[in-house]
Write a protein that holds these residues in place. Structure first.
Motif, PDB file in Angstrom:
ATOM      1  N   PHE A 390       0.939  -1.133   0.129  1.00  0.00           N
ATOM      2  CA  PHE A 390      -0.023  -0.134   0.008  1.00  0.00           C
ATOM      3  C   PHE A 390       0.783   1.451  -0.216  1.00  0.00           C
ATOM      4  CE2 PHE A 390      -2.847  -2.955   1.466  1.00  0.00           C
ATOM      5  CZ  PHE A 390      -4.082  -2.713   1.185  1.00  0.00           C
ATOM      6  N   LEU A 391       0.579   2.134  -0.908  1.00  0.00           N
ATOM      7  CA  LEU A 391       1.308   3.498  -0.785  1.00  0.00           C
ATOM      8  C   LEU A 391       0.247   4.496  -1.027  1.00  0.00           C
ATOM      9  CD1 LEU A 391       4.009   2.766  -3.673  1.00  0.00           C
ATOM     10  CD2 LEU A 391       4.138   2.615  -1.068  1.00  0.00           C
ATOM     11  N   ARG A 392       0.673   5.422   0.059  1.00  0.00           N
ATOM     12  CA  ARG A 392      -0.403   6.406   0.069  1.00  0.00           C
ATOM     13  C   ARG A 392       0.072   7.803  -0.897  1.00  0.00           C
ATOM     14  NH1 ARG A 392      -3.874   7.879   5.352  1.00  0.00           N
ATOM     15  NH2 ARG A 392      -5.463   8.777   4.448  1.00  0.00           N
ATOM     16  N   TYR A 393      -0.852   8.368  -1.685  1.00  0.00           N
ATOM     17  CA  TYR A 393      -0.370   9.364  -2.255  1.00  0.00           C
ATOM     18  C   TYR A 393      -1.318  10.806  -1.890  1.00  0.00           C
ATOM     19  CZ  TYR A 393      -4.207   8.935  -5.607  1.00  0.00           C
ATOM     20  OH  TYR A 393      -5.417   8.921  -6.228  1.00  0.00           O
ATOM     21  N   ALA A 394      -0.750  11.959  -2.021  1.00  0.00           N
ATOM     22  CA  ALA A 394      -1.583  13.124  -1.740  1.00  0.00           C
ATOM     23  C   ALA A 394      -2.211  13.749  -2.703  1.00  0.00           C
ATOM     24  CB  ALA A 394      -0.603  14.107  -1.099  1.00  0.00           C
ATOM     25  N   GLU A 395      -3.201  14.357  -2.643  1.00  0.00           N
ATOM     26  CA  GLU A 395      -4.159  14.953  -3.653  1.00  0.00           C
ATOM     27  C   GLU A 395      -3.245  15.792  -4.595  1.00  0.00           C
ATOM     28  OE1 GLU A 395      -7.486  17.380  -2.826  1.00  0.00           O
ATOM     29  OE2 GLU A 395      -8.219  17.354  -4.798  1.00  0.00           O
ATOM     30  N   ALA A 396      -2.336  16.403  -3.865  1.00  0.00           N
ATOM     31  CA  ALA A 396      -1.548  17.573  -4.644  1.00  0.00           C
ATOM     32  C   ALA A 396      -0.433  16.960  -5.338  1.00  0.00           C
ATOM     33  CB  ALA A 396      -0.945  18.388  -3.537  1.00  0.00           C
ATOM     34  N   GLN A 397       0.108  15.574  -5.047  1.00  0.00           N
ATOM     35  CA  GLN A 397       1.048  14.911  -5.873  1.00  0.00           C
ATOM     36  C   GLN A 397       0.434  13.570  -6.265  1.00  0.00           C
ATOM     37  OE1 GLN A 397       3.915  15.430  -2.754  1.00  0.00           O
ATOM     38  NE2 GLN A 397       5.320  15.742  -4.591  1.00  0.00           N
ATOM     39  N   PRO A 398      -0.156  13.418  -7.289  1.00  0.00           N
ATOM     40  CA  PRO A 398      -0.835  12.367  -7.756  1.00  0.00           C
ATOM     41  C   PRO A 398       0.242  11.480  -8.514  1.00  0.00           C
ATOM     42  CG  PRO A 398      -1.536  14.359  -9.420  1.00  0.00           C
ATOM     43  CD  PRO A 398      -0.647  14.710  -8.180  1.00  0.00           C
ATOM     44  N   PRO A 399       0.006  10.373  -8.788  1.00  0.00           N
ATOM     45  CA  PRO A 399       0.977   9.282  -9.339  1.00  0.00           C
ATOM     46  C   PRO A 399       1.363   9.772 -10.651  1.00  0.00           C
ATOM     47  CG  PRO A 399      -0.662   8.018  -8.266  1.00  0.00           C
ATOM     48  CD  PRO A 399      -1.191   9.567  -8.399  1.00  0.00           C
ATOM     49  N   HIS A 400       2.550   9.739 -11.284  1.00  0.00           N
ATOM     50  CA  HIS A 400       2.866   9.971 -12.568  1.00  0.00           C
ATOM     51  C   HIS A 400       3.236   9.123 -13.180  1.00  0.00           C
ATOM     52  CE1 HIS A 400       4.455  12.322 -15.971  1.00  0.00           C
ATOM     53  NE2 HIS A 400       5.552  11.573 -15.849  1.00  0.00           N
ATOM     54  N   VAL A 401       2.541   8.601 -14.426  1.00  0.00           N
ATOM     55  CA  VAL A 401       2.457   7.356 -15.295  1.00  0.00           C
ATOM     56  C   VAL A 401       3.341   7.529 -16.529  1.00  0.00           C
ATOM     57  CG1 VAL A 401       1.178   5.721 -16.437  1.00  0.00           C
ATOM     58  CG2 VAL A 401       0.466   6.595 -14.125  1.00  0.00           C
ATOM     59  N   ASN A 402       4.293   6.974 -16.660  1.00  0.00           N
ATOM     60  CA  ASN A 402       4.834   6.763 -18.247  1.00  0.00           C
ATOM     61  C   ASN A 402       4.614   5.626 -18.666  1.00  0.00           C
ATOM     62  OD1 ASN A 402       6.944   5.423 -17.342  1.00  0.00           O
ATOM     63  ND2 ASN A 402       8.120   7.405 -17.138  1.00  0.00           N
ATOM     64  N   GLY A 403       5.146   5.275 -20.040  1.00  0.00           N
ATOM     65  CA  GLY A 403       5.049   3.982 -20.392  1.00  0.00           C
ATOM     66  C   GLY A 403       5.284   3.030 -19.658  1.00  0.00           C
ATOM     67  N   GLU A 404       6.485   2.790 -18.854  1.00  0.00           N
ATOM     68  CA  GLU A 404       6.847   1.815 -18.179  1.00  0.00           C
ATOM     69  C   GLU A 404       6.513   1.762 -16.604  1.00  0.00           C
ATOM     70  OE1 GLU A 404       7.896  -1.229 -19.817  1.00  0.00           O
ATOM     71  OE2 GLU A 404       7.447  -0.261 -21.457  1.00  0.00           O
ATOM     72  N   THR A 405       6.650   2.995 -16.095  1.00  0.00           N
ATOM     73  CA  THR A 405       6.819   2.815 -14.724  1.00  0.00           C
ATOM     74  C   THR A 405       5.627   3.900 -14.176  1.00  0.00           C
ATOM     75  OG1 THR A 405       8.405   4.543 -14.697  1.00  0.00           O
ATOM     76  CG2 THR A 405       9.122   2.528 -14.452  1.00  0.00           C
ATOM     77  N   VAL A 406       5.446   3.882 -12.807  1.00  0.00           N
ATOM     78  CA  VAL A 406       4.597   4.901 -12.298  1.00  0.00           C
ATOM     79  C   VAL A 406       5.643   5.331 -11.197  1.00  0.00           C
ATOM     80  CG1 VAL A 406       2.544   4.950 -10.861  1.00  0.00           C
ATOM     81  CG2 VAL A 406       2.455   3.060 -12.332  1.00  0.00           C
ATOM     82  N   THR A 407       5.658   6.621 -11.002  1.00  0.00           N
ATOM     83  CA  THR A 407       6.060   7.385  -9.855  1.00  0.00           C
ATOM     84  C   THR A 407       5.412   7.786  -8.988  1.00  0.00           C
ATOM     85  OG1 THR A 407       7.824   8.113 -11.682  1.00  0.00           O
ATOM     86  CG2 THR A 407       8.238   8.869  -9.510  1.00  0.00           C
ATOM     87  N   VAL A 408       5.611   7.872  -7.691  1.00  0.00           N
ATOM     88  CA  VAL A 408       4.582   8.096  -6.833  1.00  0.00           C
ATOM     89  C   VAL A 408       5.313   8.565  -5.448  1.00  0.00           C
ATOM     90  CG1 VAL A 408       3.992   5.951  -5.748  1.00  0.00           C
ATOM     91  CG2 VAL A 408       2.438   7.778  -5.630  1.00  0.00           C
ATOM     92  N   HIS A 409       4.697   9.675  -4.925  1.00  0.00           N
ATOM     93  CA  HIS A 409       5.459  10.132  -3.727  1.00  0.00           C
ATOM     94  C   HIS A 409       4.738   9.567  -2.497  1.00  0.00           C
ATOM     95  CE1 HIS A 409       5.782  12.915  -0.216  1.00  0.00           C
ATOM     96  NE2 HIS A 409       7.164  12.793  -0.375  1.00  0.00           N
ATOM     97  N   ASP A 410       5.324   8.357  -1.817  1.00  0.00           N
ATOM     98  CA  ASP A 410       4.305   7.821  -0.800  1.00  0.00           C
ATOM     99  C   ASP A 410       4.396   8.625   0.669  1.00  0.00           C
ATOM    100  OD1 ASP A 410       3.162   5.978   0.935  1.00  0.00           O
ATOM    101  OD2 ASP A 410       5.239   4.876   1.089  1.00  0.00           O
ATOM    102  N   THR A 411       3.183   9.145   1.063  1.00  0.00           N
ATOM    103  CA  THR A 411       3.282  10.105   2.159  1.00  0.00           C
ATOM    104  C   THR A 411       3.709   9.238   3.367  1.00  0.00           C
ATOM    105  OG1 THR A 411       0.995   9.873   2.411  1.00  0.00           O
ATOM    106  CG2 THR A 411       1.611  11.773   0.998  1.00  0.00           C
TER     107      THR A 411
END
Lengths: 726, 321
Positions: A390-411
């Motif tokens: 489980f990773l929690r992201y904040a509304e202000a920093q939604p996950p960023h998706v590109n072709g292969e990966t998802v980048t997310v700031h886990d709060t």
């Protein structure tokens, strides 16, 4: 000529303190219609009511005017007493001369008595200038139309049929079941299948598959609904394959709308493509190729996939699945939470993980909404036990998706995480179906700002609001889970059955009425009506219209069951073809003739040099505040004459001009503040009309400050005093 | 018609009348507070107390004191003897007035009653409150309007008037009858009636309104129906809910989910903010679909759930290998 009786309740000498009650009978007897004027000490006590009934019988009265305390208190009881004595419900009127006159003009007995006489004369003028309208009765067709064959619709249809009522169930798919067909039901499958089988086999349920609602005519009690088979679906069975849809008409007394909602899909949302980036529902369909069933650890080799949207590389199940919860919801665009997506995603993730323990499953969430009882919290623990991250992201920093990966700031760990994904599953919100708009238009149902249907509920008295026999349930009005949908289906069924079992609807004749002789079919009233009560109908029968290029002069028709008698259309009609029968103030007619009669009565007895302020008060704000000012014993000038309107939108600028012409020094309109109108937006209309009128007055050299409007709430007595003082 | 005696006056009344109505009809005044002609008697305020002797109880005298009853709810009876101002009645009313003063000493109405009853000091001291709990607004809403938007909630010292769940109620039609009937001016529409409870009509664009009405606040949409309280049995579920089977799974230490209060979270998800006092706060909304008051959405305590120590499912990991 009518025989009118006037009853004066002196309220234990409270009235006599500021009004010369003895003088009033002499003045009123000059009216030709007034047969008897009877002062009573306590009209509200059993003795007084008995005397009221006795006097009505002795003098064979057919109209009654009572001067007593506020309408909000005694009108119900006094009207009931009069009706029991044989008076038409609409031939009764109550004048509030305690809070409206005696309590507020303590100082000047002469002026207060003059105002009391005027109030009585105004009410008499109103009552005697109109024949009381009769009631409208409609028979209810004993059939219910259920639109939508999902969980809510199936439950409702079965429950209604078990009430011995015939049901027509319309489903646009070729199969019943709705969303529940596509998801494993965790132990509810048996109940679901039973319901579906019951509906299909029930002798009183007529199931129409691959069918849609095309048009609705008729009115409350008997909606004539035209149904047509959809194009594209079930084509093999239909003989006329050439698009000539077979249409049938169903007459239904009640309609249950259970069309559900659909998944939100947006190509811009995290590069959604339906293949690697999918929604929950799409992934469920992909999974069905892998035979992932509930809680069963049966791993099967994936079948080669022909499905267009579900391309699986090498025939292998994806090794890493990333879920994004609240994808596309709880933001500025779709601010609501859809109730079902958190649990749906968790449930699906668990099934995936159980079937493919080697797969890496990660859930990116903002908040977890676990609808239902507290046991649902266990699902999170279950997921963790199986190794779901489980990773929690904040509304202000939604996950960023590109072709292969998802980048997310886990709060939770305050770190950036980069995740490889084979499948990105978006838990998107539920949004209304396109059909919601169609049905809203056909059945004249309101929708909320997101497009969901809403049960019509207006802020008016229960007796003013009529059941229409249209019941919305399930996800059609907000996203719900299966249990809630079942419950709402049952509720809608109970409401529909109760409605059908009434057999007959009686409508107190309070509504606007179109005079077809004057109506030009301009449709101004149609656009004005907030309740969809007015429609344009053709004057020529359908058969005669064939071959005619122009249908001339349609006419407006008002459905009395939808009309709330606010009076807005009466003012909007340029041809003055609409009149108001009944309505909130004392439920007596308040057409233009009655308002002019009241103005005459209010202004005729004016002595030389006296000022007159005519106040038009909205029943819900101005008039309520006036009564409250009386209850609080606030004092104001006795030169005011108040005319009660159902809504400020009932005030025609012509009424104001008439008042000014006949000696009113000032005209005040007391209306609701913005967003407080009980008839949607009557106060907007009223304010704009008054502003236009002021502009016209000043253009013609009349002091525009003689016409004012004041916004006040019904509980603001001081605002009322300020309004009539200024 | 029956005969009874009020304050030594022989009076003839209808049998269906109450003692208070009989007295009023004959010009004998009895002080009231929670009584209103338009609604059913309630006998809550105990200000209309009178002393009665029924004919069955024999002639009143020093050795045979009458019963102290509320006149508004006491039916008339043949041969009834009523004293509306005996010393015992005065004492009873004085006690009532002293109790009213406990929380309402600042109200002009209560001050007037206290003066009339000869009450000088409050019986006890309570936080000042405009509402004297006469219940007139509730009865008016039920009987006169038929909206049933407000009721008396809580018990004892916490008792107050509020819409369901102490949030504004879409059942309220903002007719202001409760405001009008309230003897102390304690109730205001803003505490009960939500602003704009109904959606804007369909034909709005068609009318070409330049200033469209304000849409509901976004938060309002976030409030959905309350969690369904149906038990599993009521849903007709045959199988017990999945998460119960810790033991079945052979977990060594099944984690116990603590109640919210024991989790030590700073702001436990509470249902309705009760801070505003009086008639409830406004952070929760009404369901715009069913018109009922709904509880605000309570998101799961995710941090707690994710930090709770658990044992990994060995079987699943074995299978993964």
């Amino acid at each position: 000529m009518t025989r009118t009786g006037v009853f004066l309740c002196t309220c234990d000498q409270k009235i006599a303190k500021s009004i010369q009650v003895d003088a009033i009978p002499y003045v009123l007897r000059s009216n030709r219609e007034v047969v008897v004027v009877s002062p009573q000490e306590h009209l509200c006590l059993p003795d007084g009511l008995a005397a009221l009934r006795e006097t009505i019988a002795r003098h064979k009265l057919d109209q009654v005017v009572v001067a007593a305390c506020p309408t909000r208190f005694q009108e119900k009881h006094l009207r009931a007493a009069c009706v029991s004595a044989g008076i038409n419900e609409n031939a009764f009127a109550l004048v509030d001369w305690r809070e409206g006159c005696a309590y507020v003009h303590r100082g000047d007995k002469v002026k207060a008595t003059g105002k009391a006489i005027d109030l009585l004369q105004m009410t008499l003028a109103r009552v005697t200038s109109a024949a009381p309208a009769d009631q409208v009765t409609v028979e209810i067709e004993p059939r219910v139309l259920v639109i939508g064959g999902g969980i809510a619709g199936l439950t409702a249809a079965r429950a209604i049929a078990e009430h011995s009522i015939a049901v027509t169930l319309v489903e646009q798919d070729a199969e019943l079941g709705g969303h529940a067909r596509h998801v494993p039901l965790n132990g509810k499958a048996h109940a679901f299948e039973t319901t579906r089988a019951d509906v299909l086999n029930h002798p009183r349920i007529d199931v129409r598959l691959s069918t849609r609602v095309v048009s609705v005519t008729g009115s409350v009690g008997a909606y004539r609904v035209e149904l047509a088979e959809c194009h594209g679906a079930n084509r093999a069975s239909s003989n006329g394959s050439n698009g000539a849809a077979h249409s049938t008409e169903v007459v239904a007394g009640a309609v249950v709308i259970a069309i559900g909602a659909q998944e939100y899909r947006d190509a811009h949302l995290y590069h959604h493509d339906g293949r690697r980036v999918v929604t929950l529902g799409e992934f469920e369909i992909q999974n069905s190729k892998f035979k992932i069933q509930n809680s069963k650890l049966e791993i099967q080799k994936p079948v080669p996939n022909q499905h267009e949207g579900a391309k699986i590389e090498n025939g292998e199940f994806p090794t890493s699945v990333v879920y994004i919860l609240c994808a596309g919801s709880r933001n500025a665009h779709i601010p609501y939470c859809s109730n079902v997506c958190c649990l749906g995603a968790l449930d699906q993730a668990l099934r995936v993980k159980r079937a493919h323990p080697e797969a890496q499953v990660t859930i990116l969430f903002r908040d977890l909404y676990l609808l239902g009882d507290e046991l649902n919290e266990e699902i999170v623990l279950d997921a963790r036990r199986l190794g779901i991250e489980f990773l929690r992201y904040a509304e202000a920093q939604p996950p960023h998706v590109n072709g292969e990966t998802v980048t997310v700031h886990d709060t939770r760990t305050n770190s950036m995480q980069q995740l490889h994904y084979d499948r990105l599953v978006l838990a998107t919100p539920r949004v209304p179906r396109a059909e919601a708009g169609v049905l809203a238009r056909l059945f004249k149902l309101p929708r909320d700002q997101f497009g969901f249907l809403i049960d019509p509920h207006w802020r008016v008295r229960p007796e003013q609001q009529h059941p229409r026999g249209i019941f919305v349930c399930g996800s059609a009005h907000q996203p719900v889970d299966m249990d809630t949908a079942t419950m709402q289906g049952m509720t809608a069924a109970a409401q529909a059955a109760r409605f059908i079992h009434k057999r007959v609807l009686t409508h107190p004749a309070a509504s606007a009425v179109v005079n077809p002789a004057f109506c030009t079919g301009c449709a101004q009233c149609v656009e004005t009506c907030a309740f969809g009560a007015i429609t344009l109908v053709s004057r020529t029968p359908r058969a005669e219209r064939v071959g005619r290029a122009i249908a001339i002069l349609d006419r407006a028709q008002i459905d009395p069951f939808l009309c709330l008698a606010c009076g807005n259309c009466v003012v909007a009609c340029p041809a003055k073809a609409i009149d108001l029968c009944g309505g909130v103030p004392a439920a007596t007619n308040l057409g233009d003739a009655q308002i002019y009669a009241q103005l005459d009565a209010a202004l005729d007895a004016r002595h030389e040099g006296e000022t007159r302020v005519v106040v038009f008060g909205c029943h819900w704000s101005g008039f309520a505040a006036m009564e409250l000012a009386g209850a609080r014993r606030l004092q104001y000038s006795a030169d005011t004459r108040v005319i009660e309107l159902p809504c400020s939108a009932r005030l025609d600028p012509l009424h104001v001009l008439y008042a000014l012409l006949h000696g009113a020094d000032e005209v005040v309109l007391a209306l609701c503040p913005p967003d407080e109108c009980h008839y949607a937006n009557g106060n907007h209309f009223a304010e704009r009309r008054i502003e236009n009128l002021r502009a016209q007055l000043s253009a013609h050299g009349i002091d525009p400050t003689r016409v004012r409007h004041v916004r006040l709430m019904g509980d603001d007595a001081h605002a009322w005093v300020q309004a009539v003082k200024a | 018609m029956i005969h009874l005696t009020i304050d030594n006056r022989d009076i003839e009344v209808r049998q269906t009348m109450t003692v208070l109505e009989a007295a009023r009809a004959n010009g004998i005044s009895i002080p009231t507070l929670c009584y209103h002609e338009a609604v059913a008697p309630y006998a809550a305020c105990r200000l209309c107390m009178v002393e009665i002797n029924t004919p069955r109880g024999g002639k009143p005298g020093p050795d045979r004191p009458g019963r102290i009853v509320a006149a508004c709810a006491q039916p008339c009876e043949q041969g009834l003897t009523v004293q509306t101002n005996s010393p015992r009645v005065q004492a009873a009313r004085r006690v009532t007035a002293e109790l009213l003063m406990a929380s309402g000493e600042h109200l002009p109405l209560v001050q007037a009653i206290a003066r009339a009853m000869g009450a000088e000091h409050a019986a006890t001291t309570l936080p000042p409150n405009d509402c004297i709990l006469c219940g007139l607004c509730v009865r008016a809403c039920d009987e006169l309007v038929g909206a049933h938007a407000i009721s008396l909630v809580e018990r004892g010292l916490d008792k107050k008037i509020a819409p369901p769940f102490e949030i504004t109620s879409a059942a309220c039609i903002a007719c202001a009858t409760c405001v009008l009937i309230c003897p102390t001016g304690a109730i205001m529409l803003k505490d009960i009636a939500p602003s704009l409870p109904h959606p804007q009509p369909l034909a709005h664009e068609a009318r070409g309104d330049k200033s469209p009405p304000q849409p509901l606040a976004h938060e309002a949409r976030g409030v959905k129906s309350p969690p369904q309280p149906l038990s599993h049995e009521a849903r007709g579920d045959k199988s017990p809910p999945q998460p119960l089977s810790h033991e079945a799974r052979g977990d060594k230490s099944p984690p116990q989910l603590l109640p919210y209060e024991e989790r030590g979270v700073k702001s436990p998800p509470s249902f309705v903010g009760k801070g505003a006092g009086g008639l409830g706060s406004h952070d929760a909304r009404t369901c715009r679909v069913c018109g009922e008051a709904t509880l605000p959405r309570v998101f799961a305590d995710a941090e707690y759930l994710l930090n709770l120590p658990i044992e990994r499912d060995q079987k699943a990991e074995v299978q993964a290998l």
